[in-house]
Scaffold this motif. Sequence first.
Motif, PDB file in Angstrom:
ATOM      1  N   LEU A   5     -23.597  14.360 -14.696  1.00 47.44           N
ATOM      2  CA  LEU A   5     -23.169  14.489 -16.088  1.00 47.44           C
ATOM      3  C   LEU A   5     -21.981  15.429 -16.187  1.00 47.44           C
ATOM      4  O   LEU A   5     -22.012  16.542 -15.659  1.00 47.44           O
ATOM      5  N   LEU A   6     -20.927  14.968 -16.843  1.00 47.80           N
ATOM      6  CA  LEU A   6     -19.780  15.807 -17.183  1.00 47.80           C
ATOM      7  C   LEU A   6     -19.794  15.959 -18.694  1.00 47.80           C
ATOM      8  O   LEU A   6     -19.869  14.961 -19.416  1.00 47.80           O
ATOM      9  N   VAL A   7     -19.726  17.192 -19.174  1.00 50.81           N
ATOM     10  CA  VAL A   7     -19.770  17.447 -20.609  1.00 50.81           C
ATOM     11  C   VAL A   7     -18.423  18.000 -21.055  1.00 50.81           C
ATOM     12  O   VAL A   7     -17.929  18.983 -20.500  1.00 50.81           O
ATOM     13  N   ILE A   8     -17.849  17.343 -22.047  1.00 52.24           N
ATOM     14  CA  ILE A   8     -16.620  17.806 -22.679  1.00 52.24           C
ATOM     15  C   ILE A   8     -16.979  18.077 -24.128  1.00 52.24           C
ATOM     16  O   ILE A   8     -17.385  17.165 -24.849  1.00 52.24           O
ATOM     17  N   ALA A   9     -16.862  19.338 -24.542  1.00 53.31           N
ATOM     18  CA  ALA A   9     -17.292  19.679 -25.895  1.00 53.31           C
ATOM     19  C   ALA A   9     -16.443  20.798 -26.461  1.00 53.31           C
ATOM     20  O   ALA A   9     -15.917  21.639 -25.720  1.00 53.31           O
ATOM     21  N   ALA A  10     -16.345  20.789 -27.791  1.00 52.38           N
ATOM     22  CA  ALA A  10     -15.704  21.901 -28.477  1.00 52.38           C
ATOM     23  C   ALA A  10     -16.434  23.181 -28.043  1.00 52.38           C
ATOM     24  O   ALA A  10     -17.652  23.152 -27.829  1.00 52.38           O
ATOM     25  N   PRO A  11     -15.723  24.292 -27.868  1.00 53.47           N
ATOM     26  CA  PRO A  11     -16.351  25.504 -27.334  1.00 53.47           C
ATOM     27  C   PRO A  11     -17.639  25.931 -28.038  1.00 53.47           C
ATOM     28  O   PRO A  11     -18.631  26.246 -27.375  1.00 53.47           O
ATOM     29  N   LYS A  12     -17.663  25.929 -29.363  1.00 51.35           N
ATOM     30  CA  LYS A  12     -18.872  26.331 -30.091  1.00 51.35           C
ATOM     31  C   LYS A  12     -20.012  25.353 -29.807  1.00 51.35           C
ATOM     32  O   LYS A  12     -21.154  25.752 -29.573  1.00 51.35           O
ATOM     33  N   THR A  13     -19.701  24.075 -29.808  1.00 57.01           N
ATOM     34  CA  THR A  13     -20.706  23.056 -29.528  1.00 57.01           C
ATOM     35  C   THR A  13     -21.216  23.197 -28.096  1.00 57.01           C
ATOM     36  O   THR A  13     -22.413  23.039 -27.849  1.00 57.01           O
ATOM     37  N   MET A  14     -20.320  23.506 -27.161  1.00 54.10           N
ATOM     38  CA  MET A  14     -20.728  23.678 -25.767  1.00 54.10           C
ATOM     39  C   MET A  14     -21.800  24.770 -25.660  1.00 54.10           C
ATOM     40  O   MET A  14     -22.794  24.615 -24.944  1.00 54.10           O
TER      41      MET A  14
END
Length: 132
Positions: A85-94
Amino acid sequence: MILSTGTLVAVVDGEKLALFENTGGRSISLTPRPTPAIAERASGAAGRISSEANPDNDTQAEDGFALGVTEVLNKWVLTNKVEHLLVIAAPKTMGQLRKGWHKETAARVVDEIAKDLTGHSTEQIAAAIEKA
């Protein structure tokens, strides 16, 4: 960055989720996957303090959405539907996602990119992965 073939790429912000599978070998080639329904929540997980002292409704909704995404991804990992799994997310969401990962999900996360790429084209997302 080099991704294994079959790696699930989750692109998330506080309102949207887009899923892709890397179908390329050494080069990144993203194929869109269906997005599951995410349970709507009024706020984040019970017993957890939101990221702000007095969260407004939007903040609570974003935290709740992130929790819903973690529940779906955790379920997929635990039923062996996701190997990498690779996760790309807005910093707050991460940050919210990390709080909800099952230990097995955390172990299958091959990398994270703390950047908001929802709404970007598949080619732009692939380019961001290659640069990471």
